[in-house]
Write an enzyme that holds these catalytic residues in place. Structure first.
Site, short mmCIF file in Angstrom:
data_model
loop_
_atom_site.label_atom_id
_atom_site.label_comp_id
_atom_site.label_asym_id
_atom_site.label_seq_id
_atom_site.Cartn_x
_atom_site.Cartn_y
_atom_site.Cartn_z
CG ASP A 18 -2.17 -1.21 1.12
OD1 ASP A 18 -2.37 -1.46 -0.07
OD2 ASP A 18 -2.23 -1.61 2.11
CG ASP A 127 -4.69 -0.76 11.25
OD1 ASP A 127 -5.10 -0.93 12.47
OD2 ASP A 127 -4.13 -1.40 10.64
CB SER A 179 -3.51 -8.43 4.02
OG SER A 179 -3.46 -7.05 4.72
#
Length: 409
Positions: A18, A127, A179
């Site tokens: 990301d 998050d 992930s």
């Protein structure tokens, strides 16, 4: 603030998929601003290697690598252990790290005179809330940029395509693209085959687990360890005085080797959906277990039961990004008071994913063998229990008499 006026952005940078593509994306979509990358070191070890070179190569002007490990342990992990905070069995590995990272992002952004703070959290996750709640607590007027809420990229596969098109180096591929989030407390795995709840996690597959082994691959002989606590804080491992951080690292090592700390859970995210994750928290599971064992010996019943109730609230606050709030501070004051006499030693046996109690000792013990014995004693008159039961049961007796009276009319 318009995109044209944003000249300097502080980016929460991990070097993962990301945040790696976010740097060129910001350059393209925000009129070529200066990007200052910030990586909070919370014990992710090898993930920090080569980070500065990668950040600058992909367009950042510089990289801060902030060592937050001591603060992580002393200000977040130990208070959570003392509180007994678990979110649906989850030991809060990701949630615990976010407040201090968010706080440091805000501090650096203010010091650098930045116009905005950017993070790589998706719009589906927890998050984004945790980072932004911490940023709001320390830089309340700061603009926050969340590319996942703006760009046209829809999947991790498209992210990889974007990275390849922009020559962004990656350590992953489409086949191993779980992930993950890693720190000294835990490692999480999400995505790929785990998205199907019918699939068993590949615990025995080489490379899947990073902090330990499957219980099936653990030694055939048990491992005994001892932990010493002072006021609810670990202070020694196998008789050797150590810092809490050093003890956690030791427990990660021995716990991982014995297949401790694996959790496969479908949890309720703050944003409303259920998600499935596999967590590795070997040292954390041992520390929670040992601390709770000592509390059962040293803590008053009323305090223990109220603390167990409030542990759920404490965990919710952590999970939901509300660490820097008055309620959490008030609960922490309560927890600290409950730890005054949680001092002693615990011995545990670790065996193929199991933690087995093997002894507990404390000068503050409320357990009296003399009172609890099934043998003869001189301190407990069993005749006293009859009067106690009569008084304890008086409301039940009166209610039954009233019911009978009115039923027979």
């Amino acid at each position: 603030m318009s995109e044209k006026k944003i000249k300097k952005i502080v980016l929460a940078y991990s070097g993962g998929l990301d945040t790696s593509i976010i740097i060129p994306w910001l350059k393209e979509n925000y009129d070529d601003p200066e990007i200052i990358a910030v990586s909070g070191n919370v014990g992710q070890a090898d993930e920090l290697e080569g980070l500065e070179e990668k950040a600058i190569k992909t367009g950042a002007s510089k990289l801060y690598v902030e060592d937050l490990t001591e603060e992580f342990v002393e200000e977040l992990i130990i208070p959570a252990v003392q509180a007994g905070a678990k979110y649906e069995e989850y030991l809060l590995g990701t949630a615990l790290a976010r407040p201090i990272i968010g706080k440091r992002l805000a501090e650096i952004a203010i010091a650098e005179g930045a116009d905005a703070i950017c993070h790589g959290c998706t719009g589906k996750g927890n998050d984004q809330v945790r980072f932004e709640m911490a940023i709001k607590a320390f830089a309340p007027g700061m603009k926050i940029i969340a590319p996942w809420r703006e760009w046209d990229i829809k999947s991790r596969e498209e992210e990889i395509e974007y990275a390849e098109a922009h020559n962004v180096p990656l350590k992953i591929n489409r086949e191993t693209n779980y992930s993950k989030d890693k720190n000294m407390w835990h490692l999480s795995h999400e995505g790929l085959d785990l998205e199907d709840a019918g699939n068993e996690p590949l615990y025995e597959k080489e490379g899947f687990l990073e902090m330990g082994v499957s219980p099936l691959q653990a030694p055939d002989a048990p491992t005994y360890i001892t932990l010493e606590f002072e006021k609810g804080k670990p202070v020694a491992y196998n008789g050797e005085k150590m810092s809490a951080k050093e003890i956690i690292l030791k427990l990660n090592e021995v716990g991982g080797a014995n297949g401790i700390g694996l959790l496969d859970i479908i949890e309720n995210r703050l944003v409303g959906m259920k998600c499935r994750g596999v967590y590795e928290t070997p040292g954390g599971e041992i520390l929670y277990f040992a601390h709770n064992y000592l509390e059962t010996m040293c803590q008053d019943k009323a305090v223990m039961h109220k603390k167990q109730e409030l542990a759920i609230t404490f965990a919710d606050l952590l999970y939901n990004g509300q660490w820097y709030t008055p309620l959490r501070e008030a609960l922490s004051a309560f927890v600290e008071k409950t730890q005054e006499h949680i001092t002693g030693k615990v011995r545990l046996k670790l065996y193929k994913g199991n933690i087995i109690k093997a002894g507990v000792w404390s000068d503050w013990s409320l357990y009296s063998e003399e009172i609890a014995t099934f043998g003869e004693d001189e301190v407990y008159d069993q005749k006293d229990s009859a009067g106690f039961i009569n008084l304890w049961g008086l409301p039940v007796t009166v209610q039954a008499q009233v019911n009978a009276k009115n039923t027979n009319k």
